[in-house]
Design an enzyme around this catalytic site. Structure first.
Site, PDB file in Angstrom:
ATOM      1  N   CYS A 158      62.348  -7.409  38.602  1.00  0.00           N
ATOM      2  CA  CYS A 158      62.586  -5.903  39.018  1.00  0.00           C
ATOM      3  C   CYS A 158      63.560  -5.355  37.764  1.00  0.00           C
ATOM      4  CB  CYS A 158      64.153  -6.357  39.947  1.00  0.00           C
ATOM      5  SG  CYS A 158      63.268  -7.272  41.784  1.00  0.00           S
ATOM      6  N   HIS A 159      64.276  -5.846  37.153  1.00  0.00           N
ATOM      7  CA  HIS A 159      65.009  -5.285  35.647  1.00  0.00           C
ATOM      8  C   HIS A 159      65.374  -6.320  34.899  1.00  0.00           C
ATOM      9  CE1 HIS A 159      66.941  -4.196  40.115  1.00  0.00           C
ATOM     10  NE2 HIS A 159      66.178  -2.685  39.857  1.00  0.00           N
ATOM     11  N   GLY A 160      63.847  -7.302  34.884  1.00  0.00           N
ATOM     12  CA  GLY A 160      63.655  -7.660  33.724  1.00  0.00           C
ATOM     13  C   GLY A 160      64.693  -8.799  32.532  1.00  0.00           C
TER      14      GLY A 160
ATOM     15  N   TYR B 295      68.447   4.989  39.597  1.00  0.00           N
ATOM     16  CA  TYR B 295      67.305   3.930  39.310  1.00  0.00           C
ATOM     17  C   TYR B 295      67.693   3.832  37.691  1.00  0.00           C
ATOM     18  CZ  TYR B 295      65.039  -0.446  40.367  1.00  0.00           C
ATOM     19  OH  TYR B 295      64.353  -1.936  40.558  1.00  0.00           O
TER      20      TYR B 295
END
Lengths: 194, 439
Positions: A158-160, B295
């Site tokens: 998702c966000h590394g 986001y």
């Protein structure tokens, strides 16, 4: 507004003026204030105590809270692999680490860690090959993928966030190491989680 | 509304009703006889388009709720049943799903319109803030609606967004557990999201009522930003703007219908046609397109709490915008420097949206590795997001406060009618240069 309405207001004013509050004159100027404050406090208390059930109903109910535990047969896991089971609605990683993975984790005990923990603290004594962690990224709860990332542990798509072979956060936005749940070895081949 | 009313009841029943509940008078004064600046362009039609969008979402949503089952075991299948078996279910669901995207397209244009023409400035601050409230409610509604089909994106989107609250110190975990109603996103979460998804649109409708009320007190802003000075500057809302808005609505509906009938899944994600699986997160999880800029801001910050604060801050800053912009000149038509910064701001928003849909570590220019700056390659989407996010905040917190004091605006026309009625050669010239002296 029509003229009649204005007229009736005037009448009302006169009525109040003609019947002055006998207590307001001086002997007890706070009686009316007291009634106002008491009424406001009673109403406020009633609203607050009624609000709580409406807030608390959203918290986990009794049947959800009833602690669920699972038993798992470790013989299902091959060396160097992990098995994912579901525990309390979340994935649980049960990983059988290779010697190289354990060595890498111990070597990094002295590295610059965001959430400092030694590898020793993250597994049961004498069971270094078994790593049991909750499989949700401590950033925003995605499920990290096995074996990915710069440190060979897990990588969150998702966000590394990168986790090492001890499940410790090494790189990326996650603040904490993958959580180790309460668990115990029932025998050499069986664990009970929860 | 508060002013003089030209309504004259024509029939007996209208006269009877007018002294009891003057609702016909209210409608007449608000949408027939309402004096509207005569120079509104098509950017002003999006208010009407948005009202239609809200109506479509309410009608299709209530119908869908007649067939949907808010339970983790049945939600996905009930949506598929709507698509396959319910009479015209496919049409109604595609209208609802694409309708959300259309709603956001329209609201973003509406907001950029307000930013460009200074519609947030006095005396329209409350109008602007109510709009921000509507936008927040829209985002909450859209998010919860997206969870209901209980596909993979639904589930993991819900996990990620609810976990945002876990970033709060001390109370974070208690709040996420409270939102979930359990140890994870599960059936209680789906149930309450359905309940709230049903409720929020009615709250939106309520705030829209206040928004229109707040609009009708000072009246519309207009492309010149100059106040209405006389009756000469206005035309009655009907038929002038009922027709103009109506035409824009028809054009907008053509675009809407093109999506619904020819490419209904273009704005969605294929992963959401896979039933939710709590054990596997899709490899490339992204929110719906309308959340992508925020986001990108979230991911641009390498710290969990910091990312969450900046993401919410990106919306919070809009609430105080009326007090950040120091310029007295409303319309950027007469603010050439501000206009330039505004278009860069629009570009920054688009870039953030683009970055939000990409993997943070991917290269912006393919195949080109530059050098690692702090924690990522400079040629990466995470760095592009950072630059764009920096500009996003700088626009509100630096550009608009400073520019109003330093720039030299162009002369504004004396009235809305002046530039139209006078010959171009006689256009007003030599207006005061310093903005603070201008009304």
């Amino acid at each position: 507004m029509r003229p009649q309405t204005k007229g009736s207001f005037k009448v009302a004013d006169t009525v109040v003026g003609a019947n002055p509050d006998t207590h307001a004159a001086g002997d007890d100027p706070n009686r009316r204030d007291f009634i106002h404050i008491a009424a406001a406090v009673a109403a406020g208390g009633a609203v607050a105590s009624l609000a709580w059930p409406f807030i608390d109903q959203m918290n986990p109910s009794g049947d959800t809270l009833a602690l669920a535990s699972v038993e798992f047969d470790l013989t299902k896991v091959e060396l160097g692999q992990q098995v994912v089971i579901k525990w309390r609605g979340k994935p649980l990683f049960i990983r059988k680490r290779t010697g190289a993975e354990i060595a890498a984790a111990i070597k990094d005990d002295t590295a610059d860690l965001r959430d400092p923990q030694t590898d020793e603290e993250r597994h049961k004594p004498g069971k270094a090959e078994w790593l049991v962690v909750i499989g949700t990224c401590t950033h925003l709860g995605c499920v990290p993928t096995f074996g990915g990332g710069d440190f060979g542990g897990w990588f969150c798509p998702c966000h590394g966030s990168h986790y090492d072979t001890s499940g410790r956060i090494r790189k990326g936005p996650a603040p904490k190491n993958l959580a180790v749940p309460d668990y115990a070895f029932l025998s050499d081949t069986k664990v009970k989680v929860g | 509304m508060s002013g003089h009313s030209n309504y004259e009841p024509k029939t007996g029943i209208e006269r009877w009703l007018d002294v009891r509940l003057p609702v016909v008078r209210l409608a007449y004064d608000s949408i027939i006889d309402f004096p509207t600046p005569k120079n509104l362009n098509y950017w002003w039609t999006f208010g009407g388009i948005l009202a239609v969008c809200l109506g479509i979402q309410l009608v299709t949503g209530i119908v869908l709720a007649m067939h949907y089952v808010p339970h983790v075991d049945h939600a996905f299948a009930s949506v598929e049943r709507i698509m396959r078996d319910v009479n015209y279910g496919w049409l109604i669901r595609y209208m609802h799903a694409n309708g959300a995207s259309m709603f956001f397209i329209a609201v973003y244009i509406h907001m950029f319109r307000g930013l460009y023409y200074g519609s947030y400035k006095a005396p329209r601050e409350v109008l602007w803030i109510l709009g921000c409230v509507i936008y927040l409610l829209m985002m909450a509604t859209a998010f919860m609606g997206y969870v209901l089909p209980w596909g993979q994106m639904s589930f993991h989107g819900a996990v990620v967004i609810t976990n945002l609250f876990g970033a709060l110190p001390i109370v974070g975990e208690a709040i996420t557990t409270w939102l979930w109603g359990g140890f994870a996103v599960d059936n209680p979460t789906l149930n309450r999201f359905f309940s709230l998804h049903f409720l929020l649109p009615f709250m939106i409708a309520g705030v829209v009522g206040l928004h229109i009320w707040a609009l009708h007190v000072p009246g519309n802003n207009n492309p010149t930003g100059v106040n209405v000075k006389s009756k000469e500057d206005t035309v009655p809302f009907h038929p002038y703007y009922t027709v103009k808005d109506g035409f824009a609505i028809v054009v907008f509906m053509i675009m809407f219908a093109t999506f619904v009938f020819y490419n209904p899944n273009a704005l969605g994600h294929a992963d959401n046609y896979i039933p939710a699986n709590p054990l596997v997160t899709p490899a490339h999880i992204v929110p719906e397109w309308y959340f992508l800029p925020f986001y990108a801001i979230l991911r641009a910050v390498p710290d969990k709490l910091g990312g969450v604060i900046l993401m919410f801050g990106a919306i919070a800053v809009m609430f105080v915008l009326p007090w950040l912009d120091t310029s007295k000149v409303r319309s950027m038509r007469y603010r050439p420097t501000a206009k330039l910064y505004f278009f860069i701001f629009v570009l920054a928003c688009l870039i953030l949206g683009y970055c939000g849909g990409k993997l943070p570590d991917d290269h912006v220019i393919p195949g080109l590795s530059t050098f690692t700056l702090i924690d990522a390659d400079l040629n990466s989407f995470v760095w592009l997001s950072r630059f764009a996010a920096l500009y996003y905040f700088a626009y509100f917190l630096v550009v608009l406060p400073v520019l109003g004091l330093t720039e030299t605006p162009l002369p504004q026309p004396e009235s809305i009618s002046a530039p139209v009625l006078s010959h171009p050669a006689n256009a007003p010239a030599g207006a005061a240069a310093s903005p603070e002296k201008r009304g």
